[in-house]
Scaffold this active site. Structure first.
Site, PDB file in Angstrom:
ATOM      1  N   HIS A  22      20.980 -10.164  10.779  1.00  0.00           N
ATOM      2  CA  HIS A  22      20.888  -9.288  11.942  1.00  0.00           C
ATOM      3  C   HIS A  22      19.465  -9.281  12.527  1.00  0.00           C
ATOM      4  O   HIS A  22      18.747  -8.283  12.404  1.00  0.00           O
ATOM      5  CB  HIS A  22      21.330  -7.879  11.517  1.00  0.00           C
TER       6      HIS A  22
ATOM      7  N   CYS B  48      19.694  -2.582  19.389  1.00  0.00           N
ATOM      8  CA  CYS B  48      20.354  -3.684  18.686  1.00  0.00           C
ATOM      9  C   CYS B  48      21.449  -4.335  19.519  1.00  0.00           C
ATOM     10  O   CYS B  48      22.026  -5.335  19.099  1.00  0.00           O
ATOM     11  CB  CYS B  48      20.920  -3.210  17.356  1.00  0.00           C
TER      12      CYS B  48
END
Lengths: 385, 385
Positions: B334, B83
């Protein structure tokens, strides 16, 4: 600009490593390279890998490998450029050194392919092509190369036997490389008797699915002296990289790797050399056809004459243009994201004069690593210090 | 050393883009950034992406995106750090400029997550953790964060309501961001009434699965003048990156992100600033607990006091330590590999004084991007020129 130098190399044999995982392979190659370089820590890590998410359900390889190699809280990242991931990782490692932000950089290329079913492995490899405009229609990655091979044969009048000579050369050299997957010489007949994978491309025109990892340690010329003797140093003299259209349908010229030409020109210019100065070429023979096209696009052969070099024996270890000196993708094996780093390690061996199949007096070597059907290509020129 | 400057930003709204593919999103953000910078070509492209192979069966993103954006035969590569892929791609782009090999570099972060079944998306995201030593045993990525949240609450005496305040703040700010996925303010009650995903972590403690792309154009201070006015320039003043153990079981201290501390220290040193000089913080609130831990590990709060900042209202846009000024991961969304680039774009908006939710007189901003459960962390400090 800071001059980048490779001071250590390490690798695992290429093969089907049923008892080792991706991290085991990467850590082994990495620690071998660090030992060879005489360094016990590095400033950052670049991991070349194509598809660990698909093959072994693991991303975050930078953290995984740096952690398991005990490298501490360093920057670590995976770089992906399909089958050119390894060559790209080497170049990114060089760039990190040149940026002045890091002094000693480790690069490891790794791929663990045999944990997947073979049919899935073929599918994952095809992610290097255009998923929506090629794969969706049912074409496989092998089929795209087979189309190119057929066109090449038709355009220039070559036979399947002619192209088979690239595989024969690769196996002859690979037989002398203890780290190669296949150590058995073959003949044109071996290739011709092997089954078609996608006509006219046969099993022995193709490189194998394999596991493996290779690593190099890069630093500046200045810093290199702290760790190794001059005999161990190999300069990264030039490098270039370029993309081309990801799908073949958009390619204006199917028989010329423009990305390789652009990448090679950049590398020649940076190194201040021409193709005639280069003593050996580690090109990307994922399929025999790609060896022929590679030689033409980096300027070793004229257009349509790449396969002629094989027919004339010029690509052999004692020829004018030795290629695949340790077996290439065909015989050493092609753990995709690791391949470009294997090429680099082998070139370093040649330039240090310690290759198990040595090119006499090699001073300058070139590695060329292809992602996709010529859509992402690296060329790196290494030189004895 | 060459001073790196961001001269253009571009992005797509974050959301469920059913009619756009990964390449569409990336190209849109990239061309927007190039237009903002006034450049019609770039020397190279870095793509931040975590798991396109799994999500959309496509690798070779460097070639794909550079090709479809019409950038020609340039070097282009994907970088993956789970991420933190976006933040890492920005830093690699900066490094390329600092290396002297490239003058104008494009960075695009992209993730197309909604094409996968939600259950598969959860699985792919977990590849950021240790596949063999965590996932194999059945733990999910959310569960790992839930364990951390429970320990944090137990250790320091916080309640679920306390941590919910991070989500409330993110939504309050996201409501003013036209590119945010969620534009609706929420209350602590909203969070508390949402279902448990992994107790004590609730749906509204977690950032959403989403599609999106964001891009920046980086060049040298010298070169920047050719393209934009000073008002548009934002300096990359400092950056740092570090890994930690990939699995939590090997982490000596579960409640401190050591990688964030190391990364932040490097960034502060390079920028020549301390935490008190910074006007706003875009931290990685994939889960509310990670916002608290991030604030503590980069030095904004003392150990165990991160959630106290939320209780005291100090993280609000008019507080002493504004965070998630445009919604953060929780409300802006996200799209994993894109997130770090979204943070960068938003920080540039703040420093140019053109944010839809402006921090008054912002001169220095910090972005912090986390891969895995704190195993790969970037910190970047941006400063008004």
């Amino acid at each position: 600009m800071r001059k980048p130098v490779i001071i250590g190399v390490g690798l695992t044999p290429v093969g089907e490593h049923w008892r080792l995982s991706l991290r085991d392979l990467a850590v082994e190659a990495l620690l071998n390279a660090m030992e060879d370089a005489g360094v016990d820590k590095v400033d950052s890590l670049y991991v070349g890998n194509m598809a660990s998410g698909s093959f072994v359900e693991q991303e975050n390889l930078g953290a995984l490998i740096a952690d398991w190699a005990g490298l501490g809280n360093i920057p670590a990242v995976k770089v992906e450029a399909a089958c050119a991931s390894g060559g790209t990782a080497v170049q990114e490692g060089v760039k990190a050194v040149m940026s002045g932000l890091e002094d000693v950089v480790a690069v490891v290329g790794v791929e663990k392919m045999t944990d997947a079913w073979p049919s899935d492995a073929t599918r994952y490899l095809a992610y290097a092509a255009d998923a929506e405009w090629e794969l969706f229609h049912g074409v496989s990655f092998v089929a795209l190369n087979a189309l190119t091979m057929r066109l090449y044969m038709k355009e220039y009048g070559y036979t399947e036997e002619d192209l088979a000579l690239f595989a024969v050369n690769a196996h002859a050299n690979g037989a002398k490389n203890p780290y190669a997957m296949f150590k058995k010489p073959i003949t044109v007949e071996t290739v011709m008797k092997s089954p078609y994978v996608a006509n006219p491309l046969k099993l022995f025109d193709a490189s194998p699915i394999a596991d493996g990892a290779a690593a190099v340690i890069i630093t500046t010329e200045e810093k290199a002296k702290e760790f190794v003797d001059k005999a161990k140093m190999v300069e990264v003299a030039g490098m270039g990289r370029a993309i081309d259209t990801i799908n073949l349908a958009n390619r204006k010229d199917l028989l010329f790797l423009k990305a390789a030409k652009v990448a090679a020109e950049r590398a020649y210019k940076m190194a201040g050399v021409s193709v005639d100065d280069i003593d050996f070429f580690e090109v990307h023979d994922a399929f025999t056809i790609m060896a022929a096209l590679s030689l033409e696009s980096i300027g070793v052969a004229e257009r349509g004459k790449g396969a002629m070099l094989a027919k004339e024996g010029q690509i052999a270890i004692d020829g004018d243009y030795p290629i695949q000196t340790l077996g290439g993708l065909k015989a050493r094996g092609h753990p995709v994201g690791a391949t470009g780093v294997y090429q680099t390690v082998e070139a370093v061996w040649q330039l240090r004069g310690e290759a198990p199949n040595q090119v006499p007096d090699a001073e300058i070597g070139l590695t060329q690593n292809i992602g996709g059907t010529g859509s992402n290509i690296t060329v790196t020129i290494l030189r004895r210090v």
